[in-house]
Design an enzyme around this catalytic site. Structure first.
Site, PDB file in Angstrom:
ATOM      1  N   SER A 116       2.028   1.299   8.194  1.00  0.00           N
ATOM      2  CA  SER A 116       2.362   2.301   7.186  1.00  0.00           C
ATOM      3  C   SER A 116       1.825   3.661   7.588  1.00  0.00           C
ATOM      4  O   SER A 116       0.756   3.750   8.227  1.00  0.00           O
ATOM      5  CB  SER A 116       1.770   1.912   5.825  1.00  0.00           C
ATOM      6  OG  SER A 116       1.934   2.962   4.898  1.00  0.00           O
TER       7      SER A 116
ATOM      8  N   TYR B 254      -4.989  -0.752   0.448  1.00  0.00           N
ATOM      9  CA  TYR B 254      -3.735  -0.965   1.165  1.00  0.00           C
ATOM     10  C   TYR B 254      -3.756  -0.236   2.501  1.00  0.00           C
ATOM     11  O   TYR B 254      -3.411  -0.813   3.552  1.00  0.00           O
ATOM     12  CB  TYR B 254      -2.575  -0.479   0.307  1.00  0.00           C
ATOM     13  CG  TYR B 254      -1.244  -0.454   1.024  1.00  0.00           C
ATOM     14  CD1 TYR B 254      -0.505  -1.620   1.200  1.00  0.00           C
ATOM     15  CD2 TYR B 254      -0.729   0.740   1.539  1.00  0.00           C
ATOM     16  CE1 TYR B 254       0.719  -1.598   1.861  1.00  0.00           C
ATOM     17  CE2 TYR B 254       0.493   0.773   2.191  1.00  0.00           C
ATOM     18  CZ  TYR B 254       1.206  -0.397   2.354  1.00  0.00           C
ATOM     19  OH  TYR B 254       2.414  -0.367   3.014  1.00  0.00           O
TER      20      TYR B 254
END
Length: 257
Positions: free
Chosen positions: A149, A162
């Site tokens: 990500s 995350y």
């Protein structure tokens, strides 16, 4: 039919029932691979993804393989071995795409230990042991592609845990590239940015202000589409990317430059 880039190859894509994972599975099948699509909960979405691939002449099969608990990797590979035995007699795989992941939108002060453990179990532990247990079946010259990500390089305190999982996944990728390089196996990470998927639907879709803000964060001036990520993965899975390994490929549209 002309030869396709992945004819004769077998791929496994985790979290392939929707969004980026589905787009990746569809693209790899279009390029000739036989694709195992894993999913955790949404049976209807998984079946729809499978039908979509097969209706276009692709080869694919489903694996119900929830991740995030001890033994998940062993259960996934056991299912792989029995899903299509007439085609996968040797249990081999050429392309492994670790796409499945979960997010935790909680700031440092609010995240619980249980939430922390869950996000690391799915986003880090599962890919680690999926690769570990794939080593005997991963063919020389194969590909490992981890969907990380843009959050791994951009400070976003509201999703700290995350983002940390994606940083760990990038480090894992780097070490895989070094360890597996002698076998001609490449390992790379892909960094999506904000992508129009079901995960983001609640705050992004049907919200012009949110869409405009998200688009403004990218140098290319729009929100990402799952196919934008799938096309990058298709390149990394192909012979053309044979000399690319240990790299993080930014696919954020130039976010936060």
């Amino acid at each position: 039919m002309p030869a396709r880039p992945l004819d004769g190859k077998t791929a496994l894509v985790t979290g392939a029932s929707r969004g980026i994972g589905r787009a990746i599975a569809e693209r790899l099948a279009h390029d000739g691979a036989t694709v195992a699509l894993t999913y955790a909960r949404d049976t209807a979405a998984a079946a729809d993804a499978l039908d979509h691939i097969r209706s276009r002449g692709g080869r694919a099969f489903l694996l119900h393989a929830p991740l995030g608990t001890h033994g998940d990797a062993a259960r996934l590979w056991a299912a792989y071995d029995t899903a299509w035995p007439e085609h996968l007699a040797d249990g081999g795989v050429d392309i492994l795409v670790n796409n499945a992941g979960i997010g935790r939108s909680a700031a440092l002060a609010d995240l619980t230990e249980e939430g922390f453990d869950e996000v690391f179990a799915v986003n880090v532990r599962a890919p680690f042991f999926l690769v570990q247990q794939a080593l005997p079946r991963l063919r020389d010259g194969g590909r490992i592609i981890n969907i990380s990500s843009g959050a791994a390089r951009i400070a976003a305190p509201e999703i700290t845990a995350y983002a940390a999982t994606k940083g760990a996944l990038d480090t894992f990728t780097l070490n895989l590239a070094k360890e597996l390089g002698p076998r001609g196996i490449t390992a790379n990470s892909v960094h999506p940015g904000i992508v129009d998927t079901d995960v983001n639907a609640a705050w992004l879709r049907n919200n012009p202000a949110a869409q405009a803000h998200a688009a403004s964060l990218a140098a290319l001036g729009r929100v990402g589409d799952p196919t934008d990520i799938a096309d990058v993965v298709a390149f990394l899975a192909s012979h053309d990317a044979r000399w690319v390994t240990g790299r993080t490929i930014d696919a954020t549209g130039g976010a936060a430059l």
